[in-house]
Design an enzyme around this catalytic site. Structure first.
Site, PDB file in Angstrom:
ATOM      1  N   ARG A  60       0.775  -1.266   0.000  1.00 37.54           N
ATOM      2  CA  ARG A  60       0.000   0.000   0.000  1.00 37.54           C
ATOM      3  C   ARG A  60       0.790   1.290   0.000  1.00 37.54           C
ATOM      4  O   ARG A  60       0.193   2.374   0.002  1.00 37.54           O
ATOM      5  CB  ARG A  60      -0.963   0.053   1.206  1.00 37.54           C
ATOM      6  CG  ARG A  60      -1.802  -1.191   1.444  1.00 37.54           C
ATOM      7  CD  ARG A  60      -2.790  -1.424   0.337  1.00 37.54           C
ATOM      8  NE  ARG A  60      -3.772  -2.446   0.703  1.00 37.54           N
ATOM      9  CZ  ARG A  60      -4.430  -3.157  -0.191  1.00 37.54           C
ATOM     10  NH1 ARG A  60      -4.235  -2.964  -1.486  1.00 37.54           N
ATOM     11  NH2 ARG A  60      -5.296  -4.051   0.186  1.00 37.54           N
ATOM     12  N   HIS A 176     -15.133 -11.472 -11.073  1.00 41.64           N
ATOM     13  CA  HIS A 176     -15.803 -11.460  -9.775  1.00 41.64           C
ATOM     14  C   HIS A 176     -17.255 -11.057  -9.840  1.00 41.64           C
ATOM     15  O   HIS A 176     -17.808 -10.567  -8.857  1.00 41.64           O
ATOM     16  CB  HIS A 176     -15.058 -10.539  -8.810  1.00 41.64           C
ATOM     17  CG  HIS A 176     -13.595 -10.783  -8.797  1.00 41.64           C
ATOM     18  ND1 HIS A 176     -12.671  -9.827  -9.043  1.00 41.64           N
ATOM     19  CD2 HIS A 176     -12.915 -11.941  -8.630  1.00 41.64           C
ATOM     20  CE1 HIS A 176     -11.464 -10.357  -9.008  1.00 41.64           C
ATOM     21  NE2 HIS A 176     -11.592 -11.638  -8.771  1.00 41.64           N
ATOM     22  N   ASP A 276      -1.179 -13.342  -0.837  1.00 41.23           N
ATOM     23  CA  ASP A 276      -2.055 -12.265  -1.315  1.00 41.23           C
ATOM     24  C   ASP A 276      -2.440 -11.355  -0.142  1.00 41.23           C
ATOM     25  O   ASP A 276      -3.614 -10.986   0.015  1.00 41.23           O
ATOM     26  CB  ASP A 276      -3.293 -12.816  -2.029  1.00 41.23           C
ATOM     27  CG  ASP A 276      -3.978 -11.737  -2.851  1.00 41.23           C
ATOM     28  OD1 ASP A 276      -3.502 -10.589  -2.863  1.00 41.23           O
ATOM     29  OD2 ASP A 276      -5.020 -12.032  -3.477  1.00 41.23           O
ATOM     30  N   HIS A 280      -6.813  -4.202   4.745  1.00 42.83           N
ATOM     31  CA  HIS A 280      -7.749  -3.060   4.781  1.00 42.83           C
ATOM     32  C   HIS A 280      -8.211  -2.928   6.228  1.00 42.83           C
ATOM     33  O   HIS A 280      -8.571  -3.929   6.844  1.00 42.83           O
ATOM     34  CB  HIS A 280      -8.997  -3.339   3.934  1.00 42.83           C
ATOM     35  CG  HIS A 280      -8.730  -3.544   2.488  1.00 42.83           C
ATOM     36  ND1 HIS A 280      -8.508  -2.513   1.607  1.00 42.83           N
ATOM     37  CD2 HIS A 280      -8.660  -4.678   1.751  1.00 42.83           C
ATOM     38  CE1 HIS A 280      -8.325  -3.001   0.390  1.00 42.83           C
ATOM     39  NE2 HIS A 280      -8.402  -4.316   0.442  1.00 42.83           N
TER      40      HIS A 280
END
Ligand code: DOR
Ligand code: ZN
Length: 395
Positions: A60, A176, A276, A280
Site C-alpha cells: 500500500r 468477480h 495475497d 484493509h
C-alpha cells in the site's frame, strides 16, 4: 560477527537433517556439525528453514499508508517468516511508470525484509516497461482494488510479445461478477485464451491466486505456466460468510465448500503458496473493501495442513522458498546452502498459539482467522546475517 545456528532440523531441499549452520557477514559459509562462532543460537527442537518468499503482497505504500506501509508490512512479513516479498502494483497511483517504480524502491529502504516489485502493464505503458526493465510484470484481466486498468486484448498481446520471454508475467485472471456459475465460466474462458496467447509467444506466465480445481487443471496444460494458491482459499469457503459478513469479501471470492475441498485435491500441482496479503482496516471492510491480511497466518495454516496429513512438509517449504526464488529469478535466495544469503528462520513446530487480529503487526489489525488455534510459530528470523527477530519478538 559470526553466528552459528546449532542443533536444529535443517531443511536441505529434499530432506531435513540435524546440522549446524555457520554465518559470516550476510552469507552462509558452512553447514556441518560442531561448528563454532562468536554468537550461538540454540535451534534444538526447531525447524530451520530458508527465509520464506512471498510473491504476492499489497503493502500500500505510497498512497494508502493508512492501510499498510513498508515498515508495518515488512514487520508482518518477518513475524510470519518471510524475508523477501514481491509487492503488487495496484497502489492508489499504480506502479506503471519508471518514476513510480524507482520511488517504491527508495521508500522500501526502511523495510525490515527485502521487497521487490511487480511492474503493472497497461494499454499504453510499453515504453515505461522497457525503460524500467523489471524482473516481472503484473497484468489485470479481472476487477481488482485500486486503479489498474483492465487491458484491451491487443495490449495484452503486445506485452506478451515485448516483455522478455523468460521473465514471468503475473496474471490476475479471475472474474468477480456476483453469479458464481457466470464468474467461473468467464474465468476459465479468460485463462484458456491467455494460455493460447502465451504459447504463441513461447512466454512464461504465472497465474495469481488460483482458487478452483478446474483453473489448476487448465493452467497445468502449458509447461511455461506457473501457479500460486493463497491459504485463505484452502481454509475458508462461503460457509464462513455468515460468520465473517463483510469481512469475507476477497477477490477471487471465497468458493463453495465443495470447491474448497476440490482445490486441496490439486494442491500438489501448484508451484507457490502466496499470501495475497491485502490489508484493509475494519472501517474499509465494513464499507466493502476486498482482501485479507495473510503474512502472519499463512505458514501456520499450511503447517496445519502438514499436521493433518494433507501435505508433505518438504513439498510445502519448497513451495514457499526455493521454488518461488526459481520462478521469480532471485539468485542466492530460497535455499540453505553455502554461499547463499543468510536469510534463515527458526520455527517451533510445537508452539501453540491463537490468532488475535489486534495483536498482529499488520496495520489493519484483524484477520479472517481471528480466534483460530494454530500450531507452529516463527521463533527467530535471521535476515542477511542479522538476527532481526528472536523469541517471538523484534530485536
Ligand atoms: O481481495 C483482493 N484484494 N483482491 C485483489 O485483487 C486486490 C486486493 C487488494 O489490493 O486489496
Ligand atoms: Zn492480490
Amino acid at each position: 560477527m559470526s553466528i552459528v545456528v546449532k542443533g536444529g532440523l535443517v531443511f536441505l531441499g529434499s530432506k531435513f537433517e540435524k546440522k549446524d549452520i555457520l554465518i559470516e557477514d550476510d552469507r552462509i559459509v558452512a553447514i556441518g556439525t560442531d561448528l563454532k562462532a562468536e554468537k550461538s543460537l540454540d535451534a534444538s527442537g526447531m525447524l530451520v528453514l530458508p527465509g520464506l518468499i512471498d510473491p504476492h503482497v499489497h503493502l500500500r505504500e505510497p498512497g494508502e499508508t493508512y492501510k499498510e506501509d513498508f515498515v508495518t508490512g515488512s514487520r508482518a512479513a518477518i513475524a510470519g517468516g518471510f524475508t523477501t516479498v514481491i509487492d503488487m502494483p495496484n497502489n492508489k497511483l499504480p506502479t506503471i511508470t519508471k518514476a513510480r517504480y524507482d520511488e517504491k524502491i527508495e521508500l522500501a529502504k526502511k523495510a525490515k525484509c527485502d521487497i521487490l516489485f511487480h511492474f503493472g502493464g497497461t494499454d499504453d505503458n510499453f515504453d515505461e516497461v522497457k525503460k524500467t526493465n523489471p524482473q516481472s510484470m503484473k497484468i489485470y484481466l479481472g476487477e481488482t482494488t485500486g486503479r489498474m486498468f483492465l487491458l484491451d486484448p491487443s495490449s495484452l498481446e503486445k506485452h506478451f510479445a515485448l516483455f522478455p520471454k523468460d521473465r514471468p508475467i503475473v496474471l490476475h485472471i479471475s472474474d468477480h461478477s456476483e453469479d458464481e456459475e457466470k464468474n467461473l465460466a468467464k474465468t476459465y474462458d479468460t485463462l484458456q485464451k491467455t494460455l493460447i496467447l502465451a504459447k504463441k509467444y513461447d512466454r512464461r506466465i504465472h497465474i495469481a491466486h488460483v482458487s478452483t480445481k478446474k483453473e489448476m487443471q487448465i493452467a497445468a496444460k502449458y509447461e511455461k505456466c506457473t501457479t500460486e494458491i493463497a491459504p485463505h482459499h484452502l481454509f475458508l469457503s462461503t460457509k464462513d460468510q455468515k460468520r465473517l459478513g463483510p469481512f469475507a469479501k476477497v477477490y477471487p471470492p471465497l468458493r463453495s465448500e465443495q470447491q474448497r475441498l476440490m482445490l486441496w485435491s490439486v494442491l500438489e500441482k501448484v508451484d507457490c503458496i502466496a499470501t495475497d496479503h491485502a490489508p484493509h482496516p475494519i472501517e474499509d471492510k465494513e464499507a466493502g473493501a476486498a482482501g485479507f491480511a495473510g503474512l502472519e497466518t499463512s505458514l501456520a495454516l499450511m503447517l496445519k495442513g502438514c499436521n493433518d496429513d494433507l501435505l508433505d512438509k518438504i513439498w510445502l517449504v519448497d513451495r514457499m522458498s526455493a521454488n518461488v526464488a526459481h520462478i521469480f529469478g532471485l539468485p542466492k535466495k530460497g535455499k540453505i546452502q553455502k554461499g547463499n544469503l543468510a536469510d534463515i528462520i527458526l520455527v517451533d513446530p510445537k508452539k501453540e498459539w491463537t490468532v488475535v487480529g489486534s495483536e498482529l503487526e499488520t496495520k489493519c489489525h484483524w484477520s479472517p482467522f481471528d480466534g483460530m488455534k494454530l500450531k507452529g510459530k516463527v521463533h527467530t528470523v535471521i535476515k542477511s546475517g542479522k538476527v532481526v527477530y528472536e523469541d517471538y519478538e523484534f530485536v
